[in-house]
Design a protein around this motif. Sequence first.
Motif, PDB file in Angstrom:
ATOM      1  N   ARG A  13     -45.331 -74.001 -12.860  1.00 50.57           N
ATOM      2  CA  ARG A  13     -45.973 -74.231 -14.166  1.00 50.57           C
ATOM      3  C   ARG A  13     -47.458 -74.573 -14.073  1.00 50.57           C
ATOM      4  NH1 ARG A  13     -43.063 -80.145 -14.618  1.00 50.57           N
ATOM      5  NH2 ARG A  13     -44.035 -80.677 -12.649  1.00 50.57           N
ATOM      6  N   GLY A  14     -47.880 -75.157 -12.961  1.00 52.42           N
ATOM      7  CA  GLY A  14     -49.317 -75.364 -12.774  1.00 52.42           C
ATOM      8  C   GLY A  14     -49.928 -76.516 -13.545  1.00 52.42           C
ATOM      9  N   SER A  15     -49.163 -77.610 -13.740  1.00 49.32           N
ATOM     10  CA  SER A  15     -49.785 -78.738 -14.447  1.00 49.32           C
ATOM     11  C   SER A  15     -50.839 -79.425 -13.573  1.00 49.32           C
ATOM     12  CB  SER A  15     -48.727 -79.737 -14.924  1.00 49.32           C
ATOM     13  OG  SER A  15     -48.155 -80.425 -13.843  1.00 49.32           O
ATOM     14  N   ASN A  16     -50.638 -79.431 -12.264  1.00 51.49           N
ATOM     15  CA  ASN A  16     -51.685 -79.978 -11.391  1.00 51.49           C
ATOM     16  C   ASN A  16     -52.932 -79.100 -11.434  1.00 51.49           C
ATOM     17  OD1 ASN A  16     -50.992 -82.496  -9.758  1.00 51.49           O
ATOM     18  ND2 ASN A  16     -49.091 -81.323  -9.612  1.00 51.49           N
ATOM     19  N   GLY A  90     -48.418 -77.583  -6.021  1.00 52.81           N
ATOM     20  CA  GLY A  90     -47.067 -77.134  -6.360  1.00 52.81           C
ATOM     21  C   GLY A  90     -46.765 -75.780  -5.738  1.00 52.81           C
ATOM     22  N   MET A  92     -44.670 -73.942  -3.195  1.00 55.79           N
ATOM     23  CA  MET A  92     -43.394 -74.341  -2.606  1.00 55.79           C
ATOM     24  C   MET A  92     -43.077 -73.582  -1.311  1.00 55.79           C
ATOM     25  SD  MET A  92     -42.797 -76.720  -4.634  1.00 55.79           S
ATOM     26  CE  MET A  92     -41.131 -77.267  -4.279  1.00 55.79           C
ATOM     27  N   ILE A 110     -50.539 -81.789  -2.529  1.00 60.58           N
ATOM     28  CA  ILE A 110     -49.995 -82.945  -3.264  1.00 60.58           C
ATOM     29  C   ILE A 110     -48.492 -82.942  -3.050  1.00 60.58           C
ATOM     30  CG2 ILE A 110     -49.835 -81.607  -5.443  1.00 60.58           C
ATOM     31  CD1 ILE A 110     -50.754 -85.193  -5.726  1.00 60.58           C
ATOM     32  N   PRO A 112     -44.865 -85.144  -4.137  1.00 63.68           N
ATOM     33  CA  PRO A 112     -44.406 -86.136  -5.115  1.00 63.68           C
ATOM     34  C   PRO A 112     -43.526 -87.238  -4.517  1.00 63.68           C
ATOM     35  CG  PRO A 112     -43.080 -84.170  -5.317  1.00 63.68           C
ATOM     36  CD  PRO A 112     -44.079 -83.900  -4.228  1.00 63.68           C
ATOM     37  N   LEU A 173     -45.672 -87.532 -11.939  1.00 66.92           N
ATOM     38  CA  LEU A 173     -46.612 -86.451 -12.264  1.00 66.92           C
ATOM     39  C   LEU A 173     -47.896 -86.979 -12.913  1.00 66.92           C
ATOM     40  CD1 LEU A 173     -46.607 -83.337 -11.915  1.00 66.92           C
ATOM     41  CD2 LEU A 173     -45.821 -83.170 -14.279  1.00 66.92           C
ATOM     42  N   GLU A 176     -49.987 -87.876 -10.160  1.00 69.83           N
ATOM     43  CA  GLU A 176     -50.479 -86.684  -9.450  1.00 69.83           C
ATOM     44  C   GLU A 176     -51.728 -86.149 -10.141  1.00 69.83           C
ATOM     45  OE1 GLU A 176     -47.601 -83.629  -8.382  1.00 69.83           O
ATOM     46  OE2 GLU A 176     -45.973 -85.037  -8.689  1.00 69.83           O
TER      47      GLU A 176
HETATM   48  C1  GRF Z   1     -45.505 -81.314  -8.439  1.00 73.18           C
HETATM   49  O1  GRF Z   1     -44.665 -82.427  -8.638  1.00 73.18           O
HETATM   50  C2  GRF Z   1     -45.942 -81.243  -7.006  1.00 73.18           C
HETATM   51  O2  GRF Z   1     -46.178 -82.482  -6.433  1.00 73.18           O
HETATM   52  C3  GRF Z   1     -44.751 -80.591  -6.369  1.00 73.18           C
HETATM   53  O3  GRF Z   1     -44.354 -79.603  -7.283  1.00 73.18           O
HETATM   54  C4  GRF Z   1     -44.734 -80.009  -8.597  1.00 73.18           C
HETATM   55  C5  GRF Z   1     -45.579 -78.928  -9.159  1.00 73.18           C
HETATM   56  O4  GRF Z   1     -45.900 -79.150 -10.501  1.00 73.18           O
HETATM   57  N1  GRF Z   1     -45.059 -80.112  -5.048  1.00 73.18           N
HETATM   58  P1  GRF Z   1     -47.007 -78.297 -11.222  1.00 73.18           P
HETATM   59  O5  GRF Z   1     -46.713 -76.822 -10.939  1.00 73.18           O
HETATM   60  O6  GRF Z   1     -48.353 -78.694 -10.713  1.00 73.18           O
HETATM   61  O7  GRF Z   1     -46.827 -78.612 -12.685  1.00 73.18           O
END
Ligand code: GRF
Length: 210
Positions: A13-16, A90, A92, A110, A112, A173, A176
């Motif tokens: 989803r890319g919230s970071n 994020g 994986m 990052i 979690p 989050l 983060e």
């Molecule tokens: C985050 O919790 C990150 O730490 C973990 O995957 C999640 C990714 O979230 N590795 P997002 O895609 O940034 O919303």
Amino acid sequence: MPKEKLGVLCSGRGSNLASIIEAIERGDVGAEIAVVIADKADAYALERARARGIPAAAVVRKEYADRETFERALLDVLHGRGVTLVVLAGFMRVLSPVFVHAYAGRILNIHPALLPSFPGAHAHRDALAYGVKVSGCTVHFVDEGTDSGPIILQAAVPVLEEDTEETLAARVLEQEHRIFPEAIRLYTERRLQTDGRTVRILPADEGGPS
Ligand code: GRF
């Protein structure tokens, strides 16, 4: 000092990613995002990037015969865009030593959980199963191991008795989104000095030359 060019790697989803884009737009982080890459064509992170006019590319693992050719494709995009700092937001997948060496000391991740506790893909599940009272998140340099590189910043949150993976993940989050842009800012200001496992944060007026 030339601006750092970020290559942000995502899987979902890319919230970071969004928190980094916002920090750059606010002027808190003096860097530009040169490209966002996702390992899935339908990752929402790609849409977020395109909506802001940031170059975005899907490099889909299953379209490559093996990890080596997949990572070579990632590196081609990163080098092609002149990326100087790789940001795993994020993403994986575990990167091989070949990739890590190509950007040695220039890859941030990052995670979690409060490393070295609960590395790997199921940090919240593992933290709840263990019964810890505090969890959090960690920004670290990437080395050849899994979630094992020198730690830059950490933030802690309480674990509540009624927590589920989802409620704990949401609380973590928020942190983060705070510490990842902050770590990137410190990096771009040349204020991270690594000594073995220890990352020293230099005062603002002691950032090194570019
Ligand atoms: C985050 O919790 C990150 O730490 C973990 O995957 C999640 C990714 O979230 N590795 P997002 O895609 O940034 O919303």
